[in-house]
Design a protein around this motif. Structure first.
Motif, PDB file in Angstrom:
ATOM      1  N   ALA A 121      -7.790   1.371   4.347  1.00 59.99           N
ATOM      2  CA  ALA A 121      -8.499   1.504   3.071  1.00 59.99           C
ATOM      3  C   ALA A 121      -8.643   2.986   2.743  1.00 59.99           C
ATOM      4  CB  ALA A 121      -9.873   0.849   3.152  1.00 59.99           C
ATOM      5  N   ASN A 122      -8.256   3.348   1.534  1.00 54.22           N
ATOM      6  CA  ASN A 122      -8.289   4.749   1.116  1.00 54.22           C
ATOM      7  C   ASN A 122      -8.824   4.784  -0.312  1.00 54.22           C
ATOM      8  OD1 ASN A 122      -6.244   7.251  -0.069  1.00 54.22           O
ATOM      9  ND2 ASN A 122      -7.476   7.636   1.734  1.00 54.22           N
ATOM     10  N   ARG A 156      -1.633  -4.063   5.191  1.00 57.74           N
ATOM     11  CA  ARG A 156      -1.831  -3.605   3.819  1.00 57.74           C
ATOM     12  C   ARG A 156      -2.527  -2.249   3.756  1.00 57.74           C
ATOM     13  NH1 ARG A 156      -2.442  -9.286   3.083  1.00 57.74           N
ATOM     14  NH2 ARG A 156      -1.211 -10.079   1.307  1.00 57.74           N
ATOM     15  N   LEU A 157      -2.059  -1.450   2.833  1.00 63.64           N
ATOM     16  CA  LEU A 157      -2.706  -0.202   2.452  1.00 63.64           C
ATOM     17  C   LEU A 157      -3.376  -0.421   1.103  1.00 63.64           C
ATOM     18  CD1 LEU A 157      -3.244   2.896   2.513  1.00 63.64           C
ATOM     19  CD2 LEU A 157      -0.966   3.180   1.493  1.00 63.64           C
ATOM     20  N   ILE A 158      -4.679  -0.137   1.026  1.00 62.81           N
ATOM     21  CA  ILE A 158      -5.439  -0.268  -0.212  1.00 62.81           C
ATOM     22  C   ILE A 158      -5.790   1.134  -0.693  1.00 62.81           C
ATOM     23  CG2 ILE A 158      -7.494  -1.203  -1.306  1.00 62.81           C
ATOM     24  CD1 ILE A 158      -7.655  -3.228   1.010  1.00 62.81           C
ATOM     25  N   VAL A 159      -5.391   1.468  -1.902  1.00 64.38           N
ATOM     26  CA  VAL A 159      -5.632   2.796  -2.452  1.00 64.38           C
ATOM     27  C   VAL A 159      -6.329   2.672  -3.796  1.00 64.38           C
ATOM     28  CG1 VAL A 159      -4.598   4.941  -3.293  1.00 64.38           C
ATOM     29  CG2 VAL A 159      -3.600   3.769  -1.319  1.00 64.38           C
ATOM     30  N   THR A 160      -7.431   3.388  -3.975  1.00 62.83           N
ATOM     31  CA  THR A 160      -7.994   3.567  -5.313  1.00 62.83           C
ATOM     32  C   THR A 160      -8.062   5.058  -5.589  1.00 62.83           C
ATOM     33  OG1 THR A 160     -10.366   3.744  -4.791  1.00 62.83           O
ATOM     34  CG2 THR A 160      -9.429   1.527  -4.916  1.00 62.83           C
ATOM     35  N   THR A 161      -7.853   5.418  -6.840  1.00 58.91           N
ATOM     36  CA  THR A 161      -7.810   6.839  -7.208  1.00 58.91           C
ATOM     37  C   THR A 161      -8.004   6.956  -8.712  1.00 58.91           C
ATOM     38  OG1 THR A 161      -6.494   8.875  -6.971  1.00 58.91           O
ATOM     39  CG2 THR A 161      -5.292   6.875  -7.534  1.00 58.91           C
ATOM     40  N   PRO A 162      -8.570   8.055  -9.201  1.00 53.90           N
ATOM     41  CA  PRO A 162      -8.719   8.210 -10.647  1.00 53.90           C
ATOM     42  C   PRO A 162      -7.362   8.180 -11.353  1.00 53.90           C
ATOM     43  CG  PRO A 162     -10.028   9.843  -9.494  1.00 53.90           C
ATOM     44  CD  PRO A 162      -9.162   9.185  -8.461  1.00 53.90           C
ATOM     45  N   ASN A 163      -7.318   7.530 -12.481  1.00 48.03           N
ATOM     46  CA  ASN A 163      -6.111   7.503 -13.308  1.00 48.03           C
ATOM     47  C   ASN A 163      -5.988   8.841 -14.043  1.00 48.03           C
ATOM     48  OD1 ASN A 163      -4.002   6.993 -15.054  1.00 48.03           O
ATOM     49  ND2 ASN A 163      -5.059   5.376 -16.190  1.00 48.03           N
ATOM     50  N   ARG A 164      -4.947   9.589 -13.736  1.00 47.24           N
ATOM     51  CA  ARG A 164      -4.768  10.904 -14.355  1.00 47.24           C
ATOM     52  C   ARG A 164      -4.752  10.822 -15.876  1.00 47.24           C
ATOM     53  NH1 ARG A 164      -0.492  13.467 -16.364  1.00 47.24           N
ATOM     54  NH2 ARG A 164       1.067  12.086 -15.451  1.00 47.24           N
ATOM     55  N   LEU A 196      -7.165   3.656 -10.659  1.00 42.66           N
ATOM     56  CA  LEU A 196      -6.061   2.811 -10.237  1.00 42.66           C
ATOM     57  C   LEU A 196      -6.422   2.127  -8.934  1.00 42.66           C
ATOM     58  CD1 LEU A 196      -3.173   5.362 -10.914  1.00 42.66           C
ATOM     59  CD2 LEU A 196      -4.102   3.616 -12.464  1.00 42.66           C
ATOM     60  N   VAL A 197      -6.001   0.880  -8.801  1.00 41.60           N
ATOM     61  CA  VAL A 197      -6.320   0.064  -7.638  1.00 41.60           C
ATOM     62  C   VAL A 197      -5.019  -0.566  -7.148  1.00 41.60           C
ATOM     63  CG1 VAL A 197      -7.707  -1.867  -6.765  1.00 41.60           C
ATOM     64  CG2 VAL A 197      -8.611  -0.417  -8.605  1.00 41.60           C
ATOM     65  N   ALA A 198      -4.486  -0.039  -6.056  1.00 35.89           N
ATOM     66  CA  ALA A 198      -3.176  -0.469  -5.567  1.00 35.89           C
ATOM     67  C   ALA A 198      -3.300  -1.123  -4.204  1.00 35.89           C
ATOM     68  CB  ALA A 198      -2.227   0.717  -5.472  1.00 35.89           C
ATOM     69  N   VAL A 199      -2.509  -2.175  -3.997  1.00 33.26           N
ATOM     70  CA  VAL A 199      -2.366  -2.807  -2.693  1.00 33.26           C
ATOM     71  C   VAL A 199      -0.891  -2.771  -2.339  1.00 33.26           C
ATOM     72  CG1 VAL A 199      -2.678  -4.900  -1.319  1.00 33.26           C
ATOM     73  CG2 VAL A 199      -4.345  -4.308  -3.100  1.00 33.26           C
ATOM     74  N   ALA A 200      -0.565  -2.131  -1.207  1.00 29.30           N
ATOM     75  CA  ALA A 200       0.819  -1.987  -0.789  1.00 29.30           C
ATOM     76  C   ALA A 200       0.981  -2.543   0.622  1.00 29.30           C
ATOM     77  CB  ALA A 200       1.228  -0.512  -0.812  1.00 29.30           C
ATOM     78  N   VAL A 201       2.169  -3.093   0.890  1.00 32.26           N
ATOM     79  CA  VAL A 201       2.413  -3.774   2.164  1.00 32.26           C
ATOM     80  C   VAL A 201       3.434  -2.995   2.977  1.00 32.26           C
ATOM     81  CG1 VAL A 201       3.212  -5.918   3.248  1.00 32.26           C
ATOM     82  CG2 VAL A 201       1.915  -6.007   1.094  1.00 32.26           C
ATOM     83  N   ARG A 202       3.159  -2.874   4.278  1.00 36.24           N
ATOM     84  CA  ARG A 202       4.142  -2.277   5.187  1.00 36.24           C
ATOM     85  C   ARG A 202       5.127  -3.380   5.603  1.00 36.24           C
ATOM     86  NH1 ARG A 202       6.179  -2.004  10.122  1.00 36.24           N
ATOM     87  NH2 ARG A 202       6.346  -0.061  11.298  1.00 36.24           N
ATOM     88  N   PRO A 203       6.409  -3.221   5.270  1.00 36.10           N
ATOM     89  CA  PRO A 203       7.398  -4.253   5.625  1.00 36.10           C
ATOM     90  C   PRO A 203       7.478  -4.463   7.139  1.00 36.10           C
ATOM     91  CG  PRO A 203       8.303  -2.667   4.043  1.00 36.10           C
ATOM     92  CD  PRO A 203       7.001  -2.113   4.532  1.00 36.10           C
TER      93      PRO A 203
END
Length: 257
Positions: A110-111, A137-145, A250-257
């Protein structure tokens, strides 16, 4: 909310770190809390690393559903605070481009509101991929530029090194070897939209008008504005995939293959 007598127990307000329990910080705290609550199901029963835990409230939320939580931060007073306030969480000081974990040792990284602070975002994501187990899973939230610092590639926030637009975050994650499962945005829900209308179109601008040019925690707030900010709840925000370019975070969920 925190009273003057107990305020000293909280971490020092820097103007960037969000601290729960303080009325003046409540908009930002609830905005971040809304993202955590949306993504908690992905952490249920998992071993979770929070990379860049800040005050620790997010790791505390994750710990209500996860099997195990390890929280990392680079700042020593921060890690000491987290260890005191959230005793059920493992806490360590670490540089996020050298994560102190074995390969494939966690289910979720979680980031939240951190990647925009990092000088080497690619190196951090490579470390996330390394410590995640296959399918993790990698969860990333960050301000939308596009809405946080519009019309500029240089962040206005002095604590940020590089902010990301939706397409830039998507590309960064894919270049690091992740499969992007979802890319959503956080928006004002009906509760905050009513405050936007009340304060001339933007409750954010109304708050900035009060605090800009003041030392953190030293501004004098109009009583009505402070009461309205203090009343905001996480449910007053919405996370979804529509109108992504207009989202606040932005709220992204990404998967490590």
């Amino acid at each position: 909310m925190t009273t003057p007598a107990t305020r000293a127990e909280a971490l020092h307000l820097t103007g960037e770190r969000t601290v729960p329990g303080i009325a003046e910080e409540n908009y930002w705290y609830r905005r971040h809390e809304a993202a955590y609550q949306k993504l908690l199901p992905l952490c249920e029963g998992k071993t979770v690393l929070e990379a860049g835990c800040g005050e620790g409230y997010g790791a505390g939320l994750i710990a209500t559903v996860a099997e195990r939580v390890l929280a990392l931060d680079y700042d020593v007073p921060t890690t000491e605070h987290v260890a005191r306030r959230y005793p059920g969480i493992g806490v360590a000081r670490a540089n996020l481009v050298f994560l102190p974990l074995r390969d494939a040792s966690v289910d979720v990284v979680a980031n939240f509101q951190v990647i925009e602070h990092l000088w080497d975002q690619g190196a951090f994501l490579a470390e996330c991929r390394r410590v995640l187990s296959p399918g993790g899973r990698l969860i990333v939230t960050t301000p939308n530029r596009l809405t946080f610092t519009p019309d500029s590639d240089t962040p206005l926030n002095p604590f940020h090194t590089r902010e990301l637009a939706p397409s830039e975050l998507d590309e960064l994650l894919r270049e690091a070897g992740f499969e992007v499962e979802t890319l959503h945005g956080l928006h004002h829900g009906e509760g905050v939209k009513k405050l936007d209308a009340k304060y001339g179109g933007s409750i954010i601008d109304a708050q900035l008008d009060v605090v800009m040019g003041q030392l953190p925690g030293q501004a004098t707030w109009p009583a009505e504005l402070l009461a309205d900010v203090e009343g905001i709840q996480a449910a007053d925000f919405a996370v979804h995939g529509e109108d992504l370019d207009a989202s606040l975070d932005l709220v992204a969920v990404a998967v490590r293959p």
